[in-house]
Motif scaffolding. Structure first.
Motif, PDB file in Angstrom:
ATOM      1  N   LYS A  67      46.627  28.266  44.267  1.00 25.99           N
ATOM      2  CA  LYS A  67      47.004  29.619  43.855  1.00 25.99           C
ATOM      3  C   LYS A  67      45.826  30.316  43.189  1.00 25.99           C
ATOM      4  CE  LYS A  67      51.970  29.094  43.158  1.00 25.99           C
ATOM      5  NZ  LYS A  67      53.063  29.126  42.166  1.00 25.99           N
ATOM      6  N   ALA A  68      45.098  29.584  42.346  1.00 20.96           N
ATOM      7  CA  ALA A  68      43.952  30.161  41.651  1.00 20.96           C
ATOM      8  C   ALA A  68      42.861  30.567  42.638  1.00 20.96           C
ATOM      9  CB  ALA A  68      43.402  29.168  40.627  1.00 20.96           C
ATOM     10  N   GLU A  69      42.623  29.749  43.660  1.00 19.94           N
ATOM     11  CA  GLU A  69      41.617  30.072  44.663  1.00 19.94           C
ATOM     12  C   GLU A  69      41.961  31.359  45.398  1.00 19.94           C
ATOM     13  OE1 GLU A  69      41.032  26.729  47.231  1.00 19.94           O
ATOM     14  OE2 GLU A  69      40.217  25.493  45.624  1.00 19.94           O
ATOM     15  N   LYS A  70      43.240  31.567  45.673  1.00 20.53           N
ATOM     16  CA  LYS A  70      43.668  32.794  46.344  1.00 20.53           C
ATOM     17  C   LYS A  70      43.404  34.015  45.473  1.00 20.53           C
ATOM     18  CE  LYS A  70      47.424  30.750  49.040  1.00 20.53           C
ATOM     19  NZ  LYS A  70      48.892  30.709  49.213  1.00 20.53           N
ATOM     20  N   LYS A  71      43.559  33.851  44.161  1.00 21.87           N
ATOM     21  CA  LYS A  71      43.422  34.983  43.253  1.00 21.87           C
ATOM     22  C   LYS A  71      41.973  35.338  42.955  1.00 21.87           C
ATOM     23  CE  LYS A  71      47.887  34.403  41.088  1.00 21.87           C
ATOM     24  NZ  LYS A  71      48.630  34.325  39.848  1.00 21.87           N
ATOM     25  N   VAL A  72      41.054  34.416  43.192  1.00 24.50           N
ATOM     26  CA  VAL A  72      39.643  34.655  42.886  1.00 24.50           C
ATOM     27  C   VAL A  72      39.095  35.847  43.663  1.00 24.50           C
ATOM     28  CG1 VAL A  72      37.330  33.688  43.205  1.00 24.50           C
ATOM     29  CG2 VAL A  72      39.097  32.335  42.133  1.00 24.50           C
ATOM     30  N   SER A  73      39.519  36.003  44.888  1.00 26.91           N
ATOM     31  CA  SER A  73      38.974  37.065  45.728  1.00 26.91           C
ATOM     32  C   SER A  73      39.593  38.440  45.451  1.00 26.91           C
ATOM     33  CB  SER A  73      39.172  36.703  47.204  1.00 26.91           C
ATOM     34  OG  SER A  73      40.558  36.629  47.486  1.00 26.91           O
ATOM     35  N   ARG A  74      40.604  38.495  44.620  1.00 28.29           N
ATOM     36  CA  ARG A  74      41.240  39.779  44.323  1.00 28.29           C
ATOM     37  C   ARG A  74      40.328  40.673  43.504  1.00 28.29           C
ATOM     38  NH1 ARG A  74      47.319  38.290  42.342  1.00 28.29           N
ATOM     39  NH2 ARG A  74      48.040  37.315  44.246  1.00 28.29           N
ATOM     40  N   ALA A  75      40.364  41.942  43.802  1.00 20.85           N
ATOM     41  CA  ALA A  75      39.549  42.915  43.079  1.00 20.85           C
ATOM     42  C   ALA A  75      40.263  43.359  41.818  1.00 20.85           C
ATOM     43  CB  ALA A  75      39.281  44.122  43.964  1.00 20.85           C
ATOM     44  N   THR A  76      39.492  43.508  40.748  1.00 18.64           N
ATOM     45  CA  THR A  76      40.039  44.046  39.506  1.00 18.64           C
ATOM     46  C   THR A  76      39.482  45.454  39.346  1.00 18.64           C
ATOM     47  OG1 THR A  76      38.251  43.003  38.281  1.00 18.64           O
ATOM     48  CG2 THR A  76      40.322  41.816  38.368  1.00 18.64           C
ATOM     49  N   SER A  77      40.108  46.376  40.039  1.00 14.70           N
ATOM     50  CA  SER A  77      39.585  47.737  40.082  1.00 14.70           C
ATOM     51  C   SER A  77      40.265  48.678  39.094  1.00 14.70           C
ATOM     52  CB  SER A  77      39.737  48.287  41.501  1.00 14.70           C
ATOM     53  OG  SER A  77      41.093  48.238  41.883  1.00 14.70           O
ATOM     54  N   GLU A  78      41.217  48.193  38.344  1.00  7.82           N
ATOM     55  CA  GLU A  78      41.888  49.015  37.334  1.00  7.82           C
ATOM     56  C   GLU A  78      41.531  48.477  35.962  1.00  7.82           C
ATOM     57  OE1 GLU A  78      43.595  51.727  38.084  1.00  7.82           O
ATOM     58  OE2 GLU A  78      43.370  51.367  40.220  1.00  7.82           O
ATOM     59  N   GLY A  79      41.858  49.229  34.926  1.00  6.32           N
ATOM     60  CA  GLY A  79      41.590  48.754  33.576  1.00  6.32           C
ATOM     61  C   GLY A  79      41.380  49.904  32.621  1.00  6.32           C
ATOM     62  N   LEU A  80      40.857  49.581  31.460  1.00  7.95           N
ATOM     63  CA  LEU A  80      40.633  50.560  30.399  1.00  7.95           C
ATOM     64  C   LEU A  80      39.289  50.301  29.737  1.00  7.95           C
ATOM     65  CD1 LEU A  80      44.134  50.374  28.663  1.00  7.95           C
ATOM     66  CD2 LEU A  80      43.321  52.195  30.174  1.00  7.95           C
ATOM     67  N   VAL A  81      38.785  51.338  29.072  1.00 12.25           N
ATOM     68  CA  VAL A  81      37.564  51.236  28.285  1.00 12.25           C
ATOM     69  C   VAL A  81      37.903  51.660  26.863  1.00 12.25           C
ATOM     70  CG1 VAL A  81      35.222  52.128  27.941  1.00 12.25           C
ATOM     71  CG2 VAL A  81      36.075  51.721  30.252  1.00 12.25           C
ATOM     72  N   ALA A  82      37.369  50.926  25.893  1.00 16.93           N
ATOM     73  CA  ALA A  82      37.603  51.280  24.495  1.00 16.93           C
ATOM     74  C   ALA A  82      36.283  51.249  23.742  1.00 16.93           C
ATOM     75  CB  ALA A  82      38.585  50.313  23.861  1.00 16.93           C
ATOM     76  N   VAL A  83      36.180  52.124  22.748  1.00 21.92           N
ATOM     77  CA  VAL A  83      35.000  52.195  21.891  1.00 21.92           C
ATOM     78  C   VAL A  83      35.471  52.055  20.452  1.00 21.92           C
ATOM     79  CG1 VAL A  83      33.064  53.621  21.133  1.00 21.92           C
ATOM     80  CG2 VAL A  83      33.856  53.748  23.505  1.00 21.92           C
ATOM     81  N   GLN A  84      34.768  51.207  19.695  1.00 18.65           N
ATOM     82  CA  GLN A  84      35.112  50.994  18.282  1.00 18.65           C
ATOM     83  C   GLN A  84      33.822  51.030  17.479  1.00 18.65           C
ATOM     84  OE1 GLN A  84      38.288  50.275  16.868  1.00 18.65           O
ATOM     85  NE2 GLN A  84      37.283  50.429  14.906  1.00 18.65           N
ATOM     86  N   GLU A  85      33.826  51.775  16.389  1.00 20.46           N
ATOM     87  CA  GLU A  85      32.658  51.872  15.527  1.00 20.46           C
ATOM     88  C   GLU A  85      32.990  51.251  14.182  1.00 20.46           C
ATOM     89  OE1 GLU A  85      29.752  55.248  13.587  1.00 20.46           O
ATOM     90  OE2 GLU A  85      31.360  55.855  14.924  1.00 20.46           O
ATOM     91  N   PHE A  86      32.049  50.479  13.650  1.00 19.06           N
ATOM     92  CA  PHE A  86      32.223  49.855  12.347  1.00 19.06           C
ATOM     93  C   PHE A  86      30.862  49.882  11.656  1.00 19.06           C
ATOM     94  CE2 PHE A  86      32.642  46.266   9.401  1.00 19.06           C
ATOM     95  CZ  PHE A  86      33.861  46.560   8.815  1.00 19.06           C
ATOM     96  N   GLY A  87      30.692  50.791  10.723  1.00 18.61           N
ATOM     97  CA  GLY A  87      29.391  50.962  10.062  1.00 18.61           C
ATOM     98  C   GLY A  87      28.377  51.479  11.065  1.00 18.61           C
ATOM     99  N   ASN A  88      27.268  50.778  11.185  1.00 17.64           N
ATOM    100  CA  ASN A  88      26.241  51.191  12.152  1.00 17.64           C
ATOM    101  C   ASN A  88      26.320  50.396  13.453  1.00 17.64           C
ATOM    102  OD1 ASN A  88      25.370  48.774  11.184  1.00 17.64           O
ATOM    103  ND2 ASN A  88      23.245  49.393  10.872  1.00 17.64           N
TER     104      ASN A  88
END
Length: 139
Positions: A67-88
């Motif tokens: 099952k894991a081998e089948k999933k390796v070829s899947r594309a991860t084309s969705e998602g999110l980006v986050a930015v966090q600032e702490f001091g400098n």
């Protein structure tokens, strides 16, 4: 007599052999704890190997690897980006997944927030690309 006809008829319709072999629930539970596999998968594996836990465990492991081998070829084309600032220090993290449905879940968003916060607060953590692949590894 009638019960035999019903069973034969059911076998014919479903194309299956009904096993009357019982599997001990304690064995299923033990196998499930060892492998993390679903209950029914553990039960099927134990039935298949005559309640031999080691053989069932081996079969579940091989099935999981397939099952894991089948999933390796899947594309991860969705998602999110986050930015966090702490001091400098700031962290920018892109967390990808297979579908937008996953990206919209609170678990996914909480994970992203936790990662960006952790990296922004700890300047000793950094990531880099491994072997030109998109997979990242902590330095």
């Amino acid at each position: 007599m009638h019960a035999q006809k019903s069973t034969r008829f059911a076998k014919m319709l479903l194309g299956r052999n009904f096993s009357t072999g019982k599997v001990d629930i304690k064995q299923v539970k033990a196998l499930r704890e060892m492998t993390g596999a679903p209950y029914l998968e553990c039960q099927k594996a134990l039935k298949e190997f005559g309640s031999d836990i080691q053989q069932a465990k081996k079969a579940l492991k091989e099935k999981g690897l397939m099952k894991a081998e089948k999933k390796v070829s899947r594309a991860t084309s969705e998602g999110l980006v986050a930015v966090q600032e702490f001091g400098n220090i700031a962290s920018i993290i892109e967390l990808n997944c297979e579908t937008d449905f996953v990206a919209k879940t609170s678990h996914f968003q909480d994970l992203l927030r936790e990662l960006t916060s952790t990296f922004a607060q700890d300047s000793s953590l950094s990531f880099s690309k491994v072997d030109g692949d998109d997979a990242l590894a902590a330095l």
